[in-house]
Structures are given as structure tokens and as C-alpha cells.
Design a protein around this motif. Sequence first.
Motif, PDB file in Angstrom:
ATOM      1  N   UNK A  38      11.584 -52.316 -39.665  1.00 25.30           N
ATOM      2  CA  UNK A  38      11.574 -53.549 -40.450  1.00 25.30           C
ATOM      3  C   UNK A  38      12.827 -54.393 -40.251  1.00 25.30           C
ATOM      4  N   UNK A  39      13.936 -53.761 -39.901  1.00 30.71           N
ATOM      5  CA  UNK A  39      15.211 -54.481 -39.894  1.00 30.71           C
ATOM      6  C   UNK A  39      15.776 -54.766 -38.504  1.00 30.71           C
ATOM      7  N   UNK A  40      15.403 -53.979 -37.510  1.00 33.11           N
ATOM      8  CA  UNK A  40      15.974 -54.205 -36.184  1.00 33.11           C
ATOM      9  C   UNK A  40      15.462 -55.534 -35.620  1.00 33.11           C
ATOM     10  N   UNK A  41      16.344 -56.288 -34.982  1.00 31.48           N
ATOM     11  CA  UNK A  41      15.971 -57.604 -34.465  1.00 31.48           C
ATOM     12  C   UNK A  41      15.946 -57.580 -32.941  1.00 31.48           C
ATOM     13  N   UNK A  42      15.333 -58.602 -32.359  1.00 35.79           N
ATOM     14  CA  UNK A  42      15.155 -58.659 -30.915  1.00 35.79           C
ATOM     15  C   UNK A  42      16.471 -58.802 -30.158  1.00 35.79           C
ATOM     16  N   UNK A  43      17.512 -59.309 -30.826  1.00 37.09           N
ATOM     17  CA  UNK A  43      18.785 -59.501 -30.133  1.00 37.09           C
ATOM     18  C   UNK A  43      19.701 -58.289 -30.237  1.00 37.09           C
ATOM     19  N   UNK A  44      19.225 -57.208 -30.837  1.00 40.04           N
ATOM     20  CA  UNK A  44      20.005 -55.985 -30.958  1.00 40.04           C
ATOM     21  C   UNK A  44      19.479 -54.928 -29.995  1.00 40.04           C
ATOM     22  N   UNK A  54      21.040 -45.742 -33.899  1.00 38.28           N
ATOM     23  CA  UNK A  54      22.138 -45.796 -32.941  1.00 38.28           C
ATOM     24  C   UNK A  54      22.258 -47.219 -32.418  1.00 38.28           C
ATOM     25  N   UNK A  55      23.358 -47.873 -32.749  1.00 33.32           N
ATOM     26  CA  UNK A  55      23.614 -49.224 -32.259  1.00 33.32           C
ATOM     27  C   UNK A  55      24.448 -49.110 -30.995  1.00 33.32           C
ATOM     28  N   UNK A  91      13.020 -53.014 -24.157  1.00 38.83           N
ATOM     29  CA  UNK A  91      11.683 -52.529 -24.499  1.00 38.83           C
ATOM     30  C   UNK A  91      11.818 -51.243 -25.308  1.00 38.83           C
ATOM     31  N   UNK A  92      11.217 -51.219 -26.494  1.00 43.85           N
ATOM     32  CA  UNK A  92      11.328 -50.064 -27.380  1.00 43.85           C
ATOM     33  C   UNK A  92      10.241 -49.052 -27.048  1.00 43.85           C
ATOM     34  N   UNK A  93      10.665 -47.842 -26.733  1.00 42.63           N
ATOM     35  CA  UNK A  93       9.754 -46.750 -26.407  1.00 42.63           C
ATOM     36  C   UNK A  93       9.637 -45.856 -27.633  1.00 42.63           C
ATOM     37  N   UNK A 117       1.093 -59.455 -25.641  1.00 40.29           N
ATOM     38  CA  UNK A 117       2.304 -60.279 -25.596  1.00 40.29           C
ATOM     39  C   UNK A 117       3.168 -60.136 -26.843  1.00 40.29           C
ATOM     40  N   UNK A 118       2.571 -59.706 -27.970  1.00 39.89           N
ATOM     41  CA  UNK A 118       3.311 -59.557 -29.217  1.00 39.89           C
ATOM     42  C   UNK A 118       3.748 -58.117 -29.472  1.00 39.89           C
ATOM     43  N   UNK A 119       3.451 -57.230 -28.573  1.00 38.71           N
ATOM     44  CA  UNK A 119       3.745 -55.807 -28.768  1.00 38.71           C
ATOM     45  C   UNK A 119       5.248 -55.544 -28.708  1.00 38.71           C
ATOM     46  N   UNK A 120       5.750 -54.751 -29.668  1.00 37.16           N
ATOM     47  CA  UNK A 120       7.175 -54.421 -29.703  1.00 37.16           C
ATOM     48  C   UNK A 120       7.438 -52.926 -29.527  1.00 37.16           C
ATOM     49  N   UNK A 121       6.445 -52.098 -29.728  1.00 38.04           N
ATOM     50  CA  UNK A 121       6.585 -50.659 -29.519  1.00 38.04           C
ATOM     51  C   UNK A 121       5.668 -50.241 -28.366  1.00 38.04           C
ATOM     52  N   UNK A 122       6.188 -49.390 -27.502  1.00 34.57           N
ATOM     53  CA  UNK A 122       5.462 -49.045 -26.295  1.00 34.57           C
ATOM     54  C   UNK A 122       5.397 -47.528 -26.105  1.00 34.57           C
TER      55      UNK A 122
END
Length: 219
Positions: A38-44, A54-55, A91-93, A117-122
Motif C-alpha cells: 500500500x505504501x511503496x511508490x514507483x520511485x522507490x 529493505x530500502x 520490476x517487483x517479483x 500494462x498496469x501490473x505491478x507484481x510479477x
Amino acid sequence: MATLDLEQLMEAPNLPLLIEEAQVALKVEAEERRIFYDTVSEDQKAEFINGKIIMNSPVKERHWTTVGNLYRLLSAYAIKNKLGRVASEKALISLTRNDYEPDVCFWRAEKADAFTSEQMQHPAPDFIVEVLSKGTAKRDRGIKFTDYAAHGVSEYWLVNPGKQTVEQYFLDPELEEYEHVGTFSVDDFIDCKQVAGFRISVRAVFNEQASIEALVLLL
């Protein structure tokens, strides 16, 4: 290895208590993972590993140069030959318990064709490259090495920009463990088993001019 651990666990006289404690811990972890999504953003550049966020810190020039060289070569080749999709760093695995952002990864077309195109988890890729740094080497050789193998990532490269070497590993699917194929230096060529016909000089991984020359040959 997993069977041996289970056998050892089954011998524990306090097994029911261990299971109860594990269930409570996993419930808490699942909530932490939900918050992460919910909180992680695309620029992180962030990963969720064993219950912790882990940042990842900024990287040295040699790291992003290496990642850029590999991504450019692999992506162009995969697109030209319609082999699948290649992603770099963001890309988040999402695996069973953990979420990673590998430096470079590849999915065969049969997996990648289902992406939106809207997928964020792979799902687990077929091939992953991690570029070693002082801050990440322990995870790249530890939890990721084990987790990628357990989830069927068929080929894994560990790239060392300092030593300018590439360690290549193939998955033994029965043991769910990686076998070391070899460690290659800048005077060698390396073939990627999971990307048919992808053969490059190791020098092209680390040197931008050599990378451009290799790209011309690939295309």
C-alpha cells in the motif's frame, strides 16, 4: 535440503508450540506485507524480505553502468527475437513470502504475454541477474540465492563489477538448488541458457564501448 529441515522439525518435541508461534508471526508478517504494497511508490527501490522492508541505497557508477549494459543487450535481443520480456531494477517479483526487485530479469514469452500494462507484481522470472555491491552481496548470495531456486528461477548470474567477473548458476529442479556452471572474466564469452542464442563477451557487461559493439553483433 528442504526435506532434511522438515525431518528435523518433525523430531522437535515442542512442534505444536512452534507451529502456533510461527502462525502468529506469519500473520503479523502478512499485515506488514500488505502495508508494504500500500505504501511503496514507483520511485522507490524497495524489497520485502522475511517480514522487513529493505530500502536500497544509491549505487556506485560501476553498478548502474553494469546494469545498463546488461539490460540494453538482453532487452534488445529479446525484443528482436520475440523471446519474452526483460526488466531492470524496478520490476517487483512477488514470491511466496518475499518481494524482490532484481537488477535484471527475463521472462519467457509464455509468461510475459499474460502481463498487463498496469501490473505491478510479477511472477518468478526464468533468468535473474544480481549485480553485487557491498550492501547487497550477503542477500544476493543468501536469501535470494535460496528463494530464487525454490521458486524455479532456472538461471542466476551474480555479477561482480569490482572483479569484473560473472558467476553463472543453473537450477537443479529436483534438488531446488543452484549448480555453479563457472566464473567468467572479461576475456571470456558467456551463453545464457534461458535466452536462446544470447551469447556475449563478459567485457561487454562492464565496458560501454564493448557493450555497443556486442549490441551490433546481436542485432
